[in-house]
Design a protein around this motif. Structure first.
Motif, PDB file in Angstrom:
ATOM      1  N   VAL A   1       0.870  -0.933   0.011  1.00 47.28           N
ATOM      2  CA  VAL A   1      -0.010   0.045   0.086  1.00 47.28           C
ATOM      3  C   VAL A   1       1.095   1.285   0.031  1.00 47.28           C
ATOM      4  CG1 VAL A   1      -2.025  -1.036   0.964  1.00 47.28           C
ATOM      5  CG2 VAL A   1      -0.447  -0.308   2.821  1.00 47.28           C
ATOM      6  N   VAL A   2       0.520   2.096  -0.992  1.00 42.61           N
ATOM      7  CA  VAL A   2       1.532   3.363  -1.048  1.00 42.61           C
ATOM      8  C   VAL A   2       0.603   4.494  -0.860  1.00 42.61           C
ATOM      9  CG1 VAL A   2       3.010   4.410  -2.708  1.00 42.61           C
ATOM     10  CG2 VAL A   2       3.054   2.015  -2.674  1.00 42.61           C
ATOM     11  N   GLU A   3       0.973   5.489  -0.086  1.00 40.85           N
ATOM     12  CA  GLU A   3       0.260   6.685   0.274  1.00 40.85           C
ATOM     13  C   GLU A   3       1.030   7.939  -0.560  1.00 40.85           C
ATOM     14  OE1 GLU A   3       0.729   4.795   4.205  1.00 40.85           O
ATOM     15  OE2 GLU A   3       1.995   5.413   2.577  1.00 40.85           O
TER      16      GLU A   3
ATOM     17  N   THR B   1      -2.973   3.636  -2.772  1.00 40.82           N
ATOM     18  CA  THR B   1      -3.020   2.515  -4.011  1.00 40.82           C
ATOM     19  C   THR B   1      -2.656   1.332  -3.347  1.00 40.82           C
ATOM     20  OG1 THR B   1      -2.591   4.284  -5.470  1.00 40.82           O
ATOM     21  CG2 THR B   1      -2.625   1.969  -6.369  1.00 40.82           C
ATOM     22  N   ALA B   2      -3.339   0.360  -3.393  1.00 38.94           N
ATOM     23  CA  ALA B   2      -2.875  -1.075  -3.065  1.00 38.94           C
ATOM     24  C   ALA B   2      -2.775  -1.901  -4.261  1.00 38.94           C
ATOM     25  CB  ALA B   2      -4.161  -1.391  -2.132  1.00 38.94           C
ATOM     26  N   SER B   3      -1.879  -3.001  -4.159  1.00 41.44           N
ATOM     27  CA  SER B   3      -1.514  -3.866  -4.834  1.00 41.44           C
ATOM     28  C   SER B   3      -1.461  -5.116  -4.010  1.00 41.44           C
ATOM     29  CB  SER B   3      -0.131  -3.614  -5.595  1.00 41.44           C
ATOM     30  OG  SER B   3       1.011  -3.590  -4.828  1.00 41.44           O
ATOM     31  N   GLY B   4      -1.779  -6.293  -4.463  1.00 36.14           N
ATOM     32  CA  GLY B   4      -1.847  -7.610  -3.660  1.00 36.14           C
ATOM     33  C   GLY B   4      -2.967  -7.645  -2.843  1.00 36.14           C
ATOM     34  N   LEU B   5      -3.950  -6.847  -2.731  1.00 36.58           N
ATOM     35  CA  LEU B   5      -5.144  -6.900  -1.900  1.00 36.58           C
ATOM     36  C   LEU B   5      -6.080  -6.039  -2.583  1.00 36.58           C
ATOM     37  CD1 LEU B   5      -5.764  -4.265  -0.067  1.00 36.58           C
ATOM     38  CD2 LEU B   5      -3.930  -5.213   1.278  1.00 36.58           C
TER      39      LEU B   5
ATOM     40  N   ASN C   1      -8.626   0.684  -7.377  1.00 38.13           N
ATOM     41  CA  ASN C   1      -7.994  -0.234  -6.126  1.00 38.13           C
ATOM     42  C   ASN C   1      -7.484   0.894  -5.112  1.00 38.13           C
ATOM     43  OD1 ASN C   1      -8.123  -2.560  -4.639  1.00 38.13           O
ATOM     44  ND2 ASN C   1      -6.027  -3.052  -5.025  1.00 38.13           N
ATOM     45  N   THR C   2      -8.083   2.207  -4.961  1.00 39.72           N
ATOM     46  CA  THR C   2      -7.525   3.268  -4.168  1.00 39.72           C
ATOM     47  C   THR C   2      -8.413   3.702  -3.203  1.00 39.72           C
ATOM     48  OG1 THR C   2      -6.252   3.859  -6.133  1.00 39.72           O
ATOM     49  CG2 THR C   2      -6.412   5.414  -4.600  1.00 39.72           C
ATOM     50  N   LEU C   3      -7.972   4.253  -2.126  1.00 42.67           N
ATOM     51  CA  LEU C   3      -8.482   4.558  -0.896  1.00 42.67           C
ATOM     52  C   LEU C   3      -8.110   6.206  -0.906  1.00 42.67           C
ATOM     53  CD1 LEU C   3      -9.984   4.105   1.719  1.00 42.67           C
ATOM     54  CD2 LEU C   3      -7.765   3.961   2.806  1.00 42.67           C
TER      55      LEU C   3
END
Length: 125
Positions: free
Chosen positions: A4-6, A23-27, A77-79
């Motif tokens: 997860v990268v802010e 942004t998330a990857s792998g989930l 896939n982004t918060l």
């Protein structure tokens, strides 16, 4: 591998706005409780806001209610965390995190398995 990268932090004057992204990857963000935490120098990490995997429930700390809004874009896939009416006391490192549990009325760092590296938010007076 989960990551997860802010992004989106920066320096802003009091009363201004920022939008943080995670942004998330792998989930998938709609499979987890996603949350924002923050930590100011010399203080404990505190929960700011969270959203349940279903999107049906959200939580906000009293200190940010009415000013911050959590949302997500499942397709990206982004918060997000929209922060308005920023105050100097909002200055902190902001972290994105993912958990497999949802707790009504609170969030706890102990529940969150995946964490980003953080993005700095500085609000000048």
């Amino acid at each position: 591998q989960v990551q997860v990268v802010e992004s989106g932090g920066g320096l802003v004057q009091a009363g201004g706005s920022l939008r943080l992204s995670c942004t998330a990857s792998g989930l998938s963000v709609d499979d987890y409780t996603m949350a924002w935490f923050r930590q100011a120098p010399g203080k404990e990490r505190e929960g700011v806001s969270s959203i349940k995997w279903s999107g049906s429930s959200t939580y906000y700390a009293d200190s940010v209610k009415g000013r911050f809004t959590i949302s997500r874009d499942n397709a990206k896939n982004t918060l997000y965390l929209q922060m308005n009416s920023l105050k100097p006391e909002d200055t902190a490192m902001y972290y994105c995190a993912a958990a497999s549990v949802w707790r009504y009325g609170t969030i706890s760092t102990a529940d969150f398995r995946y964490w980003g590296q953080g993005t700095q938010v500085t609000v000048s007076s």
